[in-house]
Design a protein around this motif. Structure first.
Motif, PDB file in Angstrom:
ATOM      1  N   THR A  12       0.851  -1.055   0.077  1.00  0.00           N
ATOM      2  CA  THR A  12      -0.021  -0.042  -0.047  1.00  0.00           C
ATOM      3  C   THR A  12       0.801   1.308   0.075  1.00  0.00           C
ATOM      4  OG1 THR A  12      -0.098   0.135   2.277  1.00  0.00           O
ATOM      5  CG2 THR A  12      -1.687  -1.289   1.314  1.00  0.00           C
ATOM      6  N   VAL A  13       0.169   2.195  -0.395  1.00  0.00           N
ATOM      7  CA  VAL A  13       0.831   3.690  -0.340  1.00  0.00           C
ATOM      8  C   VAL A  13       1.293   4.050   0.998  1.00  0.00           C
ATOM      9  CG1 VAL A  13       0.579   6.237  -0.535  1.00  0.00           C
ATOM     10  CG2 VAL A  13      -0.269   4.480  -2.411  1.00  0.00           C
ATOM     11  N   ASN A  14       0.350   3.624   2.221  1.00  0.00           N
ATOM     12  CA  ASN A  14       0.686   3.786   3.390  1.00  0.00           C
ATOM     13  C   ASN A  14       1.952   3.080   4.040  1.00  0.00           C
ATOM     14  OD1 ASN A  14      -0.185   5.059   5.726  1.00  0.00           O
ATOM     15  ND2 ASN A  14      -0.336   2.986   6.601  1.00  0.00           N
ATOM     16  N   ALA A  15       2.211   1.872   3.376  1.00  0.00           N
ATOM     17  CA  ALA A  15       3.296   1.034   3.662  1.00  0.00           C
ATOM     18  C   ALA A  15       4.551   1.688   3.009  1.00  0.00           C
ATOM     19  CB  ALA A  15       2.882  -0.482   3.383  1.00  0.00           C
ATOM     20  N   HIS A  16       4.231   2.176   1.920  1.00  0.00           N
ATOM     21  CA  HIS A  16       5.486   2.764   1.249  1.00  0.00           C
ATOM     22  C   HIS A  16       5.816   3.941   2.009  1.00  0.00           C
ATOM     23  CE1 HIS A  16       8.120   3.924  -2.071  1.00  0.00           C
ATOM     24  NE2 HIS A  16       7.473   5.014  -2.226  1.00  0.00           N
ATOM     25  N   LEU A  17       4.836   4.748   2.527  1.00  0.00           N
ATOM     26  CA  LEU A  17       5.363   6.006   3.044  1.00  0.00           C
ATOM     27  C   LEU A  17       5.933   5.789   4.496  1.00  0.00           C
ATOM     28  CD1 LEU A  17       2.140   8.143   2.449  1.00  0.00           C
ATOM     29  CD2 LEU A  17       4.647   8.515   1.197  1.00  0.00           C
ATOM     30  N   ALA A  18       5.530   4.816   5.085  1.00  0.00           N
ATOM     31  CA  ALA A  18       6.076   4.192   6.442  1.00  0.00           C
ATOM     32  C   ALA A  18       7.423   3.551   6.470  1.00  0.00           C
ATOM     33  CB  ALA A  18       5.159   3.345   7.161  1.00  0.00           C
ATOM     34  N   GLN A  37      -3.592  17.901   0.637  1.00  0.00           N
ATOM     35  CA  GLN A  37      -3.356  19.169  -0.036  1.00  0.00           C
ATOM     36  C   GLN A  37      -2.874  19.010  -1.549  1.00  0.00           C
ATOM     37  OE1 GLN A  37      -0.695  21.516   2.493  1.00  0.00           O
ATOM     38  NE2 GLN A  37      -1.514  20.456   4.201  1.00  0.00           N
ATOM     39  N   LEU A  38      -2.686  17.846  -1.746  1.00  0.00           N
ATOM     40  CA  LEU A  38      -2.498  17.590  -3.255  1.00  0.00           C
ATOM     41  C   LEU A  38      -3.674  16.765  -3.933  1.00  0.00           C
ATOM     42  CD1 LEU A  38       1.178  15.974  -2.540  1.00  0.00           C
ATOM     43  CD2 LEU A  38       0.784  18.248  -3.678  1.00  0.00           C
ATOM     44  N   GLY A  39      -4.756  16.839  -3.517  1.00  0.00           N
ATOM     45  CA  GLY A  39      -6.141  16.606  -3.969  1.00  0.00           C
ATOM     46  C   GLY A  39      -6.326  14.959  -3.878  1.00  0.00           C
ATOM     47  N   ARG A  40      -5.451  14.409  -3.029  1.00  0.00           N
ATOM     48  CA  ARG A  40      -5.884  12.960  -2.988  1.00  0.00           C
ATOM     49  C   ARG A  40      -6.582  12.587  -1.799  1.00  0.00           C
ATOM     50  NH1 ARG A  40      -4.296  11.731  -7.994  1.00  0.00           N
ATOM     51  NH2 ARG A  40      -4.109  13.784  -8.501  1.00  0.00           N
ATOM     52  N   PRO A  41      -7.568  11.920  -1.683  1.00  0.00           N
ATOM     53  CA  PRO A  41      -8.604  11.335  -0.620  1.00  0.00           C
ATOM     54  C   PRO A  41      -7.716  10.444   0.346  1.00  0.00           C
ATOM     55  CG  PRO A  41      -9.405  10.220  -2.410  1.00  0.00           C
ATOM     56  CD  PRO A  41      -8.065  10.939  -2.788  1.00  0.00           C
ATOM     57  N   SER A  42      -8.041  10.350   1.529  1.00  0.00           N
ATOM     58  CA  SER A  42      -7.126   9.566   2.567  1.00  0.00           C
ATOM     59  C   SER A  42      -7.413   7.960   2.043  1.00  0.00           C
ATOM     60  CB  SER A  42      -7.742   9.618   3.909  1.00  0.00           C
ATOM     61  OG  SER A  42      -9.188   9.293   3.999  1.00  0.00           O
ATOM     62  N   ALA A  43      -8.495   7.469   1.229  1.00  0.00           N
ATOM     63  CA  ALA A  43      -8.583   6.081   0.737  1.00  0.00           C
ATOM     64  C   ALA A  43      -7.163   5.883  -0.035  1.00  0.00           C
ATOM     65  CB  ALA A  43      -9.821   6.152  -0.120  1.00  0.00           C
ATOM     66  N   PHE A  44      -6.539   7.052  -0.627  1.00  0.00           N
ATOM     67  CA  PHE A  44      -5.442   6.932  -1.655  1.00  0.00           C
ATOM     68  C   PHE A  44      -4.330   6.220  -0.885  1.00  0.00           C
ATOM     69  CE2 PHE A  44      -1.578   8.776  -3.492  1.00  0.00           C
ATOM     70  CZ  PHE A  44      -1.863   8.357  -4.764  1.00  0.00           C
ATOM     71  N   LEU A  45      -4.446   6.185   0.606  1.00  0.00           N
ATOM     72  CA  LEU A  45      -3.271   5.520   1.236  1.00  0.00           C
ATOM     73  C   LEU A  45      -3.265   3.894   1.081  1.00  0.00           C
ATOM     74  CD1 LEU A  45      -3.322   7.652   4.577  1.00  0.00           C
ATOM     75  CD2 LEU A  45      -1.333   7.349   2.969  1.00  0.00           C
ATOM     76  N   ASP A  46      -4.605   3.373   0.596  1.00  0.00           N
ATOM     77  CA  ASP A  46      -4.644   1.961   0.456  1.00  0.00           C
ATOM     78  C   ASP A  46      -4.455   1.464  -0.765  1.00  0.00           C
ATOM     79  OD1 ASP A  46      -5.474   2.127   3.338  1.00  0.00           O
ATOM     80  OD2 ASP A  46      -7.726   2.535   2.602  1.00  0.00           O
ATOM     81  N   GLN A  47      -4.024   2.284  -1.842  1.00  0.00           N
ATOM     82  CA  GLN A  47      -3.971   1.990  -3.097  1.00  0.00           C
ATOM     83  C   GLN A  47      -2.559   1.375  -3.095  1.00  0.00           C
ATOM     84  OE1 GLN A  47      -5.862   5.537  -5.509  1.00  0.00           O
ATOM     85  NE2 GLN A  47      -4.334   4.337  -6.510  1.00  0.00           N
ATOM     86  N   ASP A  48      -2.415   0.294  -3.879  1.00  0.00           N
ATOM     87  CA  ASP A  48      -1.143  -0.342  -4.243  1.00  0.00           C
ATOM     88  C   ASP A  48      -0.120   0.437  -4.900  1.00  0.00           C
ATOM     89  OD1 ASP A  48       1.140  -2.012  -5.034  1.00  0.00           O
ATOM     90  OD2 ASP A  48      -0.158  -3.429  -5.995  1.00  0.00           O
ATOM     91  N   ALA A  49       0.950   0.815  -4.187  1.00  0.00           N
ATOM     92  CA  ALA A  49       1.921   1.688  -4.733  1.00  0.00           C
ATOM     93  C   ALA A  49       2.542   1.395  -5.962  1.00  0.00           C
ATOM     94  CB  ALA A  49       3.058   1.911  -3.596  1.00  0.00           C
ATOM     95  N   ALA A  50       2.700   0.026  -6.506  1.00  0.00           N
ATOM     96  CA  ALA A  50       3.350  -0.258  -7.500  1.00  0.00           C
ATOM     97  C   ALA A  50       2.377  -0.103  -8.796  1.00  0.00           C
ATOM     98  CB  ALA A  50       3.627  -1.816  -7.529  1.00  0.00           C
TER      99      ALA A  50
END
Ligand SMILES: Nc1ncnc2c1ncn2[C@@H]1O[C@H](COP(=O)(O)OP(=O)(O)OP(=O)(O)O)[C@@H](O)[C@H]1O
Length: 220
Positions: free
Chosen positions: A96-102, A126-139
């Motif tokens: 997930t994006v969240n895992a990639h950021l962490a 602030q970059l126009g992405r909802p919080s659900a974006f954190l759950d997307q697959d970063a790849a």
């Protein structure tokens, strides 16, 4: 501007590729809150210059200082955490994006910092992405989305100098301006920080840079 602290300084840098001298005698100074654009034609060596400033490429000649201390005197992982280079085409691994950021917060060099997902969500918003974006697959992110995530990842780690190598080139115009606003806020709040960026977008250079330095190939 002149009263601001010099964060990053380079004197007499030179670089050749094979028998071709790209540039020599390059001097550069970046003060707190500055947004310095490095400009020049394709192939002149802008990426190599940013990589040299970040300690990711050899210093053939000259020297780089961070806060007055020579690059060679810093433990290199610490230097690279302070002078962070963002490339044009980040390619995050699966997860997930969240895992990639962490992820980098688990690295020893960032041991004193902790990941705050709410802060990541705030920056993404602030970059126009909802919080659900954190759950997307970063790849599976688009090129522009991957650039946004790379930018947020860097800001969360709070470097002293951020080097952006065409790091917003895949963003639509509106999102690129949101990224600029975010970066400007980041520079103007918190500890002394600065930005060096390469962009082929002339309009972006003109509206966003506080100063433009030309890399001509024969010294700047
Ligand atoms: N690792 C390398 N080994 C050999 N040559 C390299 C290497 N990296 C870059 N070059 C060459 O050095 C020159 C400068 O490359 P660089 O990517 O720094 O240019 P640039 O100014 O950033 O270009 P652009 O604006 O097109 O992105 C190019 O001719 C490139 O092919």
């Amino acid at each position: 501007m002149q009263s601001q602290e010099v964060l990053l300084e380079a004197r007499g840098l030179s670089r050749s590729v094979g028998s071709r001298q790209l540039w020599q005698g390059v001097d550069l100074e970046v003060r707190a809150t500055e947004r310095l654009a490095v400009s020049g034609p394709s192939g002149v060596g802008k990426s190599l210059l940013l990589r040299a400033l970040a300690g990711l490429d050899v210093l053939e000649g000259g020297e780089v200082w961070l806060r007055g201390k020579p690059q060679a005197a810093w433990p290199m992982p610490q230097f690279r955490a302070e002078v962070m280079y963002l490339l044009q085409r980040p390619a995050p691994a699966s997860g997930t994006v969240n895992a990639h950021l962490a992820e980098p917060f688990g690295f020893k060099i960032h041991g004193g910092k902790s990941y705050r997902p709410e802060e990541a969500a705030r920056l993404l918003q602030q970059l126009g992405r909802p919080s659900a974006f954190l759950d997307q697959d970063a790849a599976c992110l688009s090129g522009g989305e991957a650039q946004l995530v790379a930018l947020v990842r860097a800001l969360l780690l709070s470097p002293t100098v951020l080097l952006l190598d065409e790091a917003t080139s895949a963003l639509d115009a509106e999102t690129a301006e949101l990224a600029e606003t975010l970066l400007q806020t980041w520079l103007d709040t918190g500890p002394a920080r600065a930005l060096v960026f390469v962009s082929h977008d002339r309009a972006q250079q003109e509206r966003f840079a506080t100063r433009i330095q030309l890399l001509s190939g024969v010294g700047v």
